[in-house]
Design an enzyme around this catalytic site. Sequence first.
Site, PDB file in Angstrom:
ATOM      1  N   ASP A  66       9.694 -10.566  -0.445  1.00 26.50           N
ATOM      2  CA  ASP A  66       9.679  -9.470  -1.415  1.00 26.50           C
ATOM      3  C   ASP A  66      10.974  -8.667  -1.312  1.00 26.50           C
ATOM      4  O   ASP A  66      11.200  -7.961  -0.340  1.00 26.50           O
ATOM      5  CB  ASP A  66       8.487  -8.544  -1.125  1.00 26.50           C
ATOM      6  CG  ASP A  66       8.387  -7.414  -2.133  1.00 26.50           C
ATOM      7  OD1 ASP A  66       7.717  -7.598  -3.161  1.00 26.50           O
ATOM      8  OD2 ASP A  66       9.004  -6.347  -1.915  1.00 26.50           O
ATOM      9  N   LYS A 118      12.515  -7.106  -8.039  1.00 28.67           N
ATOM     10  CA  LYS A 118      12.096  -5.997  -8.908  1.00 28.67           C
ATOM     11  C   LYS A 118      13.285  -5.463  -9.695  1.00 28.67           C
ATOM     12  O   LYS A 118      14.371  -5.272  -9.117  1.00 28.67           O
ATOM     13  CB  LYS A 118      11.515  -4.845  -8.066  1.00 28.67           C
ATOM     14  CG  LYS A 118      10.511  -5.310  -7.029  1.00 28.67           C
ATOM     15  CD  LYS A 118       9.928  -4.171  -6.207  1.00 28.67           C
ATOM     16  CE  LYS A 118       9.182  -4.720  -5.008  1.00 28.67           C
ATOM     17  NZ  LYS A 118      10.036  -5.003  -3.843  1.00 28.67           N
ATOM     18  N   HIS A 162      10.045  -1.987 -11.220  1.00 21.01           N
ATOM     19  CA  HIS A 162       9.947  -1.285  -9.929  1.00 21.01           C
ATOM     20  C   HIS A 162       9.252   0.075 -10.045  1.00 21.01           C
ATOM     21  O   HIS A 162       8.604   0.533  -9.105  1.00 21.01           O
ATOM     22  CB  HIS A 162      11.359  -1.111  -9.358  1.00 21.01           C
ATOM     23  CG  HIS A 162      11.417  -0.975  -7.874  1.00 21.01           C
ATOM     24  ND1 HIS A 162      12.448  -1.454  -7.116  1.00 21.01           N
ATOM     25  CD2 HIS A 162      10.559  -0.417  -6.983  1.00 21.01           C
ATOM     26  CE1 HIS A 162      12.222  -1.194  -5.830  1.00 21.01           C
ATOM     27  NE2 HIS A 162      11.083  -0.560  -5.728  1.00 21.01           N
ATOM     28  N   TYR A 196      17.361  -2.896  -3.226  1.00 21.70           N
ATOM     29  CA  TYR A 196      17.470  -3.065  -1.763  1.00 21.70           C
ATOM     30  C   TYR A 196      18.857  -3.566  -1.344  1.00 21.70           C
ATOM     31  O   TYR A 196      19.152  -3.637  -0.154  1.00 21.70           O
ATOM     32  CB  TYR A 196      16.419  -4.056  -1.224  1.00 21.70           C
ATOM     33  CG  TYR A 196      14.976  -3.702  -1.457  1.00 21.70           C
ATOM     34  CD1 TYR A 196      14.597  -2.469  -1.990  1.00 21.70           C
ATOM     35  CD2 TYR A 196      13.961  -4.600  -1.154  1.00 21.70           C
ATOM     36  CE1 TYR A 196      13.270  -2.153  -2.221  1.00 21.70           C
ATOM     37  CE2 TYR A 196      12.622  -4.297  -1.369  1.00 21.70           C
ATOM     38  CZ  TYR A 196      12.286  -3.072  -1.914  1.00 21.70           C
ATOM     39  OH  TYR A 196      10.971  -2.773  -2.133  1.00 21.70           O
TER      40      TYR A 196
HETATM   41  P1  NAP Z   1       6.233  -0.989   6.547  1.00 21.71           P
HETATM   42  O1  NAP Z   1       6.104  -2.458   6.421  1.00 21.71           O
HETATM   43  O2  NAP Z   1       5.046  -0.112   6.409  1.00 21.71           O
HETATM   44  O3  NAP Z   1       6.866  -0.615   7.948  1.00 21.71           O
HETATM   45  C1  NAP Z   1       8.023  -1.194   8.440  1.00 21.71           C
HETATM   46  C2  NAP Z   1       8.343  -0.509   9.777  1.00 21.71           C
HETATM   47  O4  NAP Z   1       7.363  -0.857  10.748  1.00 21.71           O
HETATM   48  C3  NAP Z   1       9.678  -0.926  10.310  1.00 21.71           C
HETATM   49  O5  NAP Z   1      10.246   0.216  10.943  1.00 21.71           O
HETATM   50  C4  NAP Z   1       9.327  -1.975  11.377  1.00 21.71           C
HETATM   51  O6  NAP Z   1      10.276  -1.938  12.415  1.00 21.71           O
HETATM   52  C5  NAP Z   1       7.986  -1.480  11.882  1.00 21.71           C
HETATM   53  N1  NAP Z   1       7.081  -2.569  12.281  1.00 21.71           N
HETATM   54  C6  NAP Z   1       6.760  -3.679  11.579  1.00 21.71           C
HETATM   55  N2  NAP Z   1       5.852  -4.410  12.239  1.00 21.71           N
HETATM   56  C7  NAP Z   1       5.586  -3.764  13.385  1.00 21.71           C
HETATM   57  C8  NAP Z   1       4.715  -4.011  14.467  1.00 21.71           C
HETATM   58  N3  NAP Z   1       3.943  -5.097  14.479  1.00 21.71           N
HETATM   59  N4  NAP Z   1       4.684  -3.109  15.501  1.00 21.71           N
HETATM   60  C9  NAP Z   1       5.478  -2.008  15.483  1.00 21.71           C
HETATM   61  N5  NAP Z   1       6.327  -1.707  14.471  1.00 21.71           N
HETATM   62  C10 NAP Z   1       6.367  -2.584  13.430  1.00 21.71           C
HETATM   63  O7  NAP Z   1       7.337  -0.415   5.529  1.00 21.71           O
HETATM   64  P2  NAP Z   1       8.162  -0.978   4.306  1.00 21.71           P
HETATM   65  O8  NAP Z   1       9.213  -1.911   4.750  1.00 21.71           O
HETATM   66  O9  NAP Z   1       8.621   0.213   3.525  1.00 21.71           O
HETATM   67  O10 NAP Z   1       7.092  -1.743   3.384  1.00 21.71           O
HETATM   68  C11 NAP Z   1       6.933  -3.140   3.377  1.00 21.71           C
HETATM   69  C12 NAP Z   1       7.611  -3.766   2.170  1.00 21.71           C
HETATM   70  O11 NAP Z   1       7.075  -3.218   0.953  1.00 21.71           O
HETATM   71  C13 NAP Z   1       9.112  -3.463   2.045  1.00 21.71           C
HETATM   72  O12 NAP Z   1       9.899  -4.168   2.968  1.00 21.71           O
HETATM   73  C14 NAP Z   1       9.352  -3.791   0.604  1.00 21.71           C
HETATM   74  O13 NAP Z   1       9.445  -5.184   0.421  1.00 21.71           O
HETATM   75  C15 NAP Z   1       8.093  -3.225  -0.039  1.00 21.71           C
HETATM   76  N6  NAP Z   1       8.269  -1.841  -0.563  1.00 21.71           N
HETATM   77  C16 NAP Z   1       8.137  -1.653  -1.905  1.00 21.71           C
HETATM   78  C17 NAP Z   1       8.283  -0.384  -2.448  1.00 21.71           C
HETATM   79  C18 NAP Z   1       8.113  -0.198  -3.929  1.00 21.71           C
HETATM   80  O14 NAP Z   1       8.412   0.889  -4.457  1.00 21.71           O
HETATM   81  N7  NAP Z   1       7.647  -1.209  -4.637  1.00 21.71           N
HETATM   82  C19 NAP Z   1       8.571   0.714  -1.638  1.00 21.71           C
HETATM   83  C20 NAP Z   1       8.705   0.494  -0.263  1.00 21.71           C
HETATM   84  C21 NAP Z   1       8.541  -0.785   0.257  1.00 21.71           C
HETATM   85  P3  NAP Z   1      11.292  -3.158  12.738  1.00 21.71           P
HETATM   86  O15 NAP Z   1      11.804  -3.721  11.460  1.00 21.71           O
HETATM   87  O16 NAP Z   1      12.347  -2.480  13.551  1.00 21.71           O
HETATM   88  O17 NAP Z   1      10.482  -4.134  13.543  1.00 21.71           O
END
Ligand code: NAP
Length: 288
Positions: A46, A76, A109, A51
């Site tokens: 994704d 997106k 998006h 990004y």
């Molecule tokens: P998330 O997945 O909720 O959290 C990522 C954070 O958690 C990173 O700091 C990662 O650190 C840490 N982490 C991951 N797995 C872990 C584990 N097992 N134990 C401890 N820490 C852990 O946040 P996100 O990246 O914002 O959301 C996921 C995806 O959703 C994004 O990458 C993106 O593709 C999508 N997204 C979409 C939108 C939208 O508007 N559509 C907005 C935000 C995000 P490390 O990387 O340092 O391990």
Amino acid sequence: MTIPTVKLNDGNIMPILGFGVFQIPDHNEAKKAVEMALSNGYRLIDTAESYNNQTAVGEALRQSSTNREDVFLTTKLWVSNFSYEKAKQAIDHDLKELKTDYVDLLLLHQAYGDIAGAWRAMEEAQKAGKIKSLGVSNFWPNQLKNLELMVNVKPVVNQIEINPWYQREKEVIWNQQEDVVVEAWAPFAEGKNNIFTNEVLSKIGQKYCKTSGQVILRWLIQRDIVIIPKSVHDDRQKENTEIFDFELSSEDMKLISTLDKNTSQFFDHHDPTTIEQIFGSSLRELRK
Ligand code: NAP
């Protein structure tokens, strides 16, 4: 590891667990994270125009031993491309950056700007084989219904923020009843409010010999929500896939529901000031 799939309302098939690449702008780091994710068994990637890592994702996919048709690739369109003409150009640009002939899923998006114009370009690109499925992100039910009534192709997915602090029970059910698959972004709330050491989640995890993170991901898939956790670390990437060998009891599901703060951990899309701050400049650019 075989990741379960869900059938979308257009008949296409999507893995229920994927890998998100938000906040990995460094080219080499993003490329390495995607390579690692593919070798750890992820088959959904994704990304997004905003990004700034589509090129890295494209390189990782192109150089991978995994066949392109075995990967479900999502990107997106950003708001600054929300017009018919701009979206048409942006789709071709995205394909070039991603080094592929098609994306599996293209999302609007955000729900602001000329979403109908952009959607028309997406429908045409779908007919031309450049996009398999069309979807949205950050759409409230009223905005989704509005789009559905304007367009020919119904969205298949709505990607929205969902995590234990912001559970959105009613909205999730509304989308699902509308036959739109719900995909959670920030399933871990990006670690906010000490989510990984929360006592309730940790205690539940101990019962199943799982971590708090695994409990969260399992809680989401048991609500039929697709998940796309992000991690640049190999051990965490692996940990986030090990969620298909246990099932949370209904009591534990209920206990997690008590953690809901019923508020976004990032921004209030209902606040006009937020909309102006985040999207105003993109929309003004479009008028030039
Ligand atoms: P998330 O997945 O909720 O959290 C990522 C954070 O958690 C990173 O700091 C990662 O650190 C840490 N982490 C991951 N797995 C872990 C584990 N097992 N134990 C401890 N820490 C852990 O946040 P996100 O990246 O914002 O959301 C996921 C995806 O959703 C994004 O990458 C993106 O593709 C999508 N997204 C979409 C939108 C939208 O508007 N559509 C907005 C935000 C995000 P490390 O990387 O340092 O391990």
